[in-house]
Design an enzyme around this catalytic site. Structure first.
Site, PDB file in Angstrom:
ATOM      1  CG  HIS A 106      -0.237   0.457   2.405  1.00 41.46           C
ATOM      2  ND1 HIS A 106       0.469  -0.362   3.263  1.00 41.46           N
ATOM      3  CD2 HIS A 106      -0.143   1.532   3.124  1.00 41.46           C
ATOM      4  CE1 HIS A 106       0.938   0.128   4.207  1.00 41.46           C
ATOM      5  NE2 HIS A 106       0.645   1.365   4.193  1.00 41.46           N
TER       6      HIS A 106
HETATM    7  C1  UD1 Z   1      -2.047   6.183   5.125  1.00 38.59           C
HETATM    8  C2  UD1 Z   1      -0.843   6.619   5.816  1.00 38.59           C
HETATM    9  C3  UD1 Z   1       0.367   5.621   5.645  1.00 38.59           C
HETATM   10  C4  UD1 Z   1      -0.235   4.253   6.463  1.00 38.59           C
HETATM   11  C5  UD1 Z   1      -1.391   3.936   5.911  1.00 38.59           C
HETATM   12  C6  UD1 Z   1      -1.973   2.908   6.704  1.00 38.59           C
HETATM   13  C7  UD1 Z   1      -0.415   9.090   5.453  1.00 38.59           C
HETATM   14  C8  UD1 Z   1       0.368  10.116   4.654  1.00 38.59           C
HETATM   15  N1  UD1 Z   1      -0.495   7.819   5.109  1.00 38.59           N
HETATM   16  O1  UD1 Z   1      -1.808   5.893   4.016  1.00 38.59           O
HETATM   17  O2  UD1 Z   1       1.463   6.112   6.590  1.00 38.59           O
HETATM   18  O3  UD1 Z   1       0.741   3.370   6.511  1.00 38.59           O
HETATM   19  O4  UD1 Z   1      -2.512   5.299   5.812  1.00 38.59           O
HETATM   20  O5  UD1 Z   1      -3.086   1.939   5.769  1.00 38.59           O
HETATM   21  O6  UD1 Z   1      -1.161   9.180   6.431  1.00 38.59           O
HETATM   22  N2  UD1 Z   1      -8.907   4.883   0.651  1.00 38.59           N
HETATM   23  C9  UD1 Z   1     -10.211   4.342   0.361  1.00 38.59           C
HETATM   24  N3  UD1 Z   1     -10.911   3.934   1.841  1.00 38.59           N
HETATM   25  C10 UD1 Z   1     -10.596   4.166   3.001  1.00 38.59           C
HETATM   26  C11 UD1 Z   1      -9.016   4.817   3.006  1.00 38.59           C
HETATM   27  C12 UD1 Z   1      -8.473   5.155   1.993  1.00 38.59           C
HETATM   28  O7  UD1 Z   1     -10.833   4.209  -0.473  1.00 38.59           O
HETATM   29  O8  UD1 Z   1     -11.165   3.901   3.878  1.00 38.59           O
HETATM   30  C13 UD1 Z   1      -8.317   5.274  -0.526  1.00 38.59           C
HETATM   31  C14 UD1 Z   1      -8.700   6.789  -1.069  1.00 38.59           C
HETATM   32  O9  UD1 Z   1      -8.454   6.456  -2.646  1.00 38.59           O
HETATM   33  C15 UD1 Z   1      -7.314   7.478  -0.814  1.00 38.59           C
HETATM   34  C16 UD1 Z   1      -6.428   6.387  -0.583  1.00 38.59           C
HETATM   35  O10 UD1 Z   1      -6.795   5.185  -0.291  1.00 38.59           O
HETATM   36  O11 UD1 Z   1      -7.150   8.524  -1.566  1.00 38.59           O
HETATM   37  C17 UD1 Z   1      -5.008   6.685   0.203  1.00 38.59           C
HETATM   38  O12 UD1 Z   1      -5.506   7.037   1.516  1.00 38.59           O
HETATM   39  P1  UD1 Z   1      -4.664   7.897   2.623  1.00 38.59           P
HETATM   40  O13 UD1 Z   1      -5.316   7.898   3.885  1.00 38.59           O
HETATM   41  O14 UD1 Z   1      -4.692   9.193   2.043  1.00 38.59           O
HETATM   42  O15 UD1 Z   1      -3.418   7.130   2.611  1.00 38.59           O
HETATM   43  P2  UD1 Z   1      -2.752   5.752   2.913  1.00 38.59           P
HETATM   44  O16 UD1 Z   1      -2.230   5.186   1.439  1.00 38.59           O
HETATM   45  O17 UD1 Z   1      -4.036   4.636   3.398  1.00 38.59           O
HETATM   46  N1  UDP Z   2      -4.189  -5.095   8.709  1.00 41.91           N
HETATM   47  C1  UDP Z   2      -5.508  -5.769   8.778  1.00 41.91           C
HETATM   48  N2  UDP Z   2      -6.135  -5.982   7.657  1.00 41.91           N
HETATM   49  C2  UDP Z   2      -5.495  -5.828   6.536  1.00 41.91           C
HETATM   50  C3  UDP Z   2      -4.375  -5.418   6.414  1.00 41.91           C
HETATM   51  C4  UDP Z   2      -3.747  -5.063   7.439  1.00 41.91           C
HETATM   52  O1  UDP Z   2      -5.918  -5.800  10.016  1.00 41.91           O
HETATM   53  O2  UDP Z   2      -6.165  -6.297   5.422  1.00 41.91           O
HETATM   54  C5  UDP Z   2      -3.354  -4.607   9.995  1.00 41.91           C
HETATM   55  C6  UDP Z   2      -2.211  -5.163  10.071  1.00 41.91           C
HETATM   56  O3  UDP Z   2      -2.276  -6.528  10.821  1.00 41.91           O
HETATM   57  C7  UDP Z   2      -1.446  -4.174  10.790  1.00 41.91           C
HETATM   58  C8  UDP Z   2      -1.937  -3.236  10.544  1.00 41.91           C
HETATM   59  O4  UDP Z   2      -3.166  -3.319   9.661  1.00 41.91           O
HETATM   60  O5  UDP Z   2      -1.679  -4.473  12.456  1.00 41.91           O
HETATM   61  C9  UDP Z   2      -0.732  -2.298   9.492  1.00 41.91           C
HETATM   62  O6  UDP Z   2      -1.509  -1.461   8.705  1.00 41.91           O
HETATM   63  P1  UDP Z   2      -1.125  -0.764   7.490  1.00 41.91           P
HETATM   64  O7  UDP Z   2      -0.348  -2.150   6.614  1.00 41.91           O
HETATM   65  O8  UDP Z   2      -2.334  -0.018   6.836  1.00 41.91           O
HETATM   66  O9  UDP Z   2      -0.102   0.393   7.722  1.00 41.91           O
HETATM   67  P2  UDP Z   2       1.415   0.582   8.359  1.00 41.91           P
HETATM   68  O10 UDP Z   2       1.587  -0.497   9.462  1.00 41.91           O
HETATM   69  O11 UDP Z   2       2.306   0.474   7.037  1.00 41.91           O
HETATM   70  O12 UDP Z   2       1.405   1.996   8.727  1.00 41.91           O
END
Ligand code: UD1
Ligand code: UDP
Length: 383
Positions: free
Chosen positions: A219
């Site tokens: 991601h």
């Molecule tokens: C964010 C965090 C990242 C973290 C990740 C965990 C920042 C800058 N990034 O990244 O550090 O590792 O969360 O998962 O804060 N979207 C949906 N539904 C949702 C959420 C997101 O469709 O419920 C899609 C949208 O298109 C959105 C994109 O995902 O634009 C990115 O979401 P965003 O929260 O901006 O960043 P992440 O890539 O999720």
């Molecule tokens: N996780 C989850 N379901 C998923 C993918 C990840 O519950 O489908 C959990 C995972 O076990 C971990 C956390 O989400 O505890 C990690 O989140 P993510 O990978 O989104 O973000 P990051 O840790 O890189 O910020």
């Protein structure tokens, strides 16, 4: 009664909050009130709501529903709304987790109106400021009053940036205190692993029960937003599945699904979907996720949290990045960095499948980090 405001918004921090809420309830239910504020950074059912019920996280006191947008727009909107809430409810401390835009908004809003910030997962550095997370974590550390680092390397990073390890005197934003405390996600993994084993039926549902499989998540923006990197990762995974006759379970982050569908080569997408061993599924709950981690032969990920959970469950891990802030994982040999390089990914997977690592020293504490953090907050800020 003292008041702590906990700021969450993205999936990993919702899960982390479960550990601290559990410890606060156990140790301080009559002395500390926790007000959980959900910024709404993540909002899909399977990226947010699912965790509250299954992990017993208290219902948020406020939902800001900020949603997705650009960094400035999202962080600015969060700051505005968080500041209003903080002024209205006057918490005695604000807890933020990790390195997301919700973390940065919470820490800037609180520190600028004089509320002590507690940063959980402080001190981690990738030394790559092209990552938005690196900027968020550095900024947050430097406006915090109590900094809790899960690793020794985190403490060393803070020291290098001028933080003192002297614990004398009163903690303030100008005299912050730093603690090496272990990882609250280790607490969570230990706490929920039995329940996950008993309750998760995901492997049956996707037809993988009893079969060897690889768990993969992707991601990170550098991987998803660059079609070449994204395809290299998926091509590598497809080759590994085919040559080793292994299934691959991929709970896809919505960001990854979006970019894969928008940018990947059409013929390749069809090949991927037609491959019976490749399971492209929606994001799963935490219990299903740790059940997958417990059962997998190998974990392939660019997630910070999933890298560590692979280690907690003694699984080899391929990290789809050029660097990691969890350097200890690489040092033990249980994880390896491959970037988004197809050949490196395939070689590392073959090596780990042939010769899985055997040594997983305890580098993330003993499962009591959350209680240590809650006691320290109470002693340092509330007495
Ligand atoms: C964010 C965090 C990242 C973290 C990740 C965990 C920042 C800058 N990034 O990244 O550090 O590792 O969360 O998962 O804060 N979207 C949906 N539904 C949702 C959420 C997101 O469709 O419920 C899609 C949208 O298109 C959105 C994109 O995902 O634009 C990115 O979401 P965003 O929260 O901006 O960043 P992440 O890539 O999720
Ligand atoms: N996780 C989850 N379901 C998923 C993918 C990840 O519950 O489908 C959990 C995972 O076990 C971990 C956390 O989400 O505890 C990690 O989140 P993510 O990978 O989104 O973000 P990051 O840790 O890189 O910020």
């Amino acid at each position: 009664m003292k008041k702590i405001m906990t700021i969450i918004g993205a999936r990993p921090q919702i899960i982390k909050a479960a550990a601290i809420s559990r410890a606060l309830e156990k140790l301080y239910s009559n002395e500390i009130e926790e007000l959980i504020v959900h910024t709404g950074q993540h909002y899909d059912e399977n990226m947010s709501a699912v965790f509250f019920e299954e992990l017993g996280i208290p219902k948020p006191f406020a939902q800001l529903r900020i949603g997705s947008s650009s960094h400035g727009d999202q962080t600015g909107a969060m700051m505005r709304d968080l500041e209003n809430l903080m002024l209205k409810h006057a918490p005695d401390a604000v807890i933020v987790y990790g390195d997301t835009n919700s973390t940065l908004a919470g820490s800037l809003a609180a520190s600028k109106i004089g509320i002590p910030v507690v940063h959980i997962e402080a001190g981690l550095r990738s030394f790559n400021k092209a990552m938005p997370e690196e900027i968020n974590r550095i900024m947050t550390d430097h406006v915090s009053t109590l900094l809790f680092s899960p690793t020794k390397q985190g403490i060393a990073n803070l020291q290098r940036e001028g933080f003192s390890l002297d614990l004398r005197g009163i903690a303030t934003i100008d005299h912050p205190k730093t603690y090496h405390c272990g990882d609250i996600m280790h607490d969570n993994s230990l706490h929920f692993s039995k329940l996950a084993e008993q309750q998760s039926t995901l492997l049956e549902q996707i037809g993988c029960k009893g079969k060897p499989f690889i768990l993969a998540t992707v991601h990170r923006n550098t991987n998803t937003d660059d079609p070449k990197r994204l395809q290299a990762i998926f091509r590598g995974l497809l080759t590994v599945a085919q040559t080793n006759r292994l299934d691959i379970v991929l709970p896809l982050h919505p960001r990854t699904r979006k970019y894969l569908e928008q940018t990947a080569d059409h013929a390749f997408l069809e090949q991927l979907s037609a491959e019976p061993g490749i399971h492209l599924i929606d994001p799963v709950g935490f219990l299903d996720m740790i059940a997958l981690e417990q059962q997998a032969s190998l974990v392939v990920t660019d997630s910070g949290g999933v890298q560590k959970e692979a280690y907690f469950f003694r699984k080899p891990c391929i990290v789809l990045r050029e660097e990691t802030e969890w350097v200890e994982l690489i040092e033990t040999g249980a994880a390896v960095l491959t970037g988004a390089d197809e050949a490196r990914l395939i070689a590392a997977a073959n090596r780990f499948l042939e010769q899985p690592p055997k040594s997983f020293p305890e580098i993330f504490g003993d499962g009591t980090a959350s209680e240590f953090i809650c006691r320290t907050i109470s002693e340092e800020l509330f007495t």
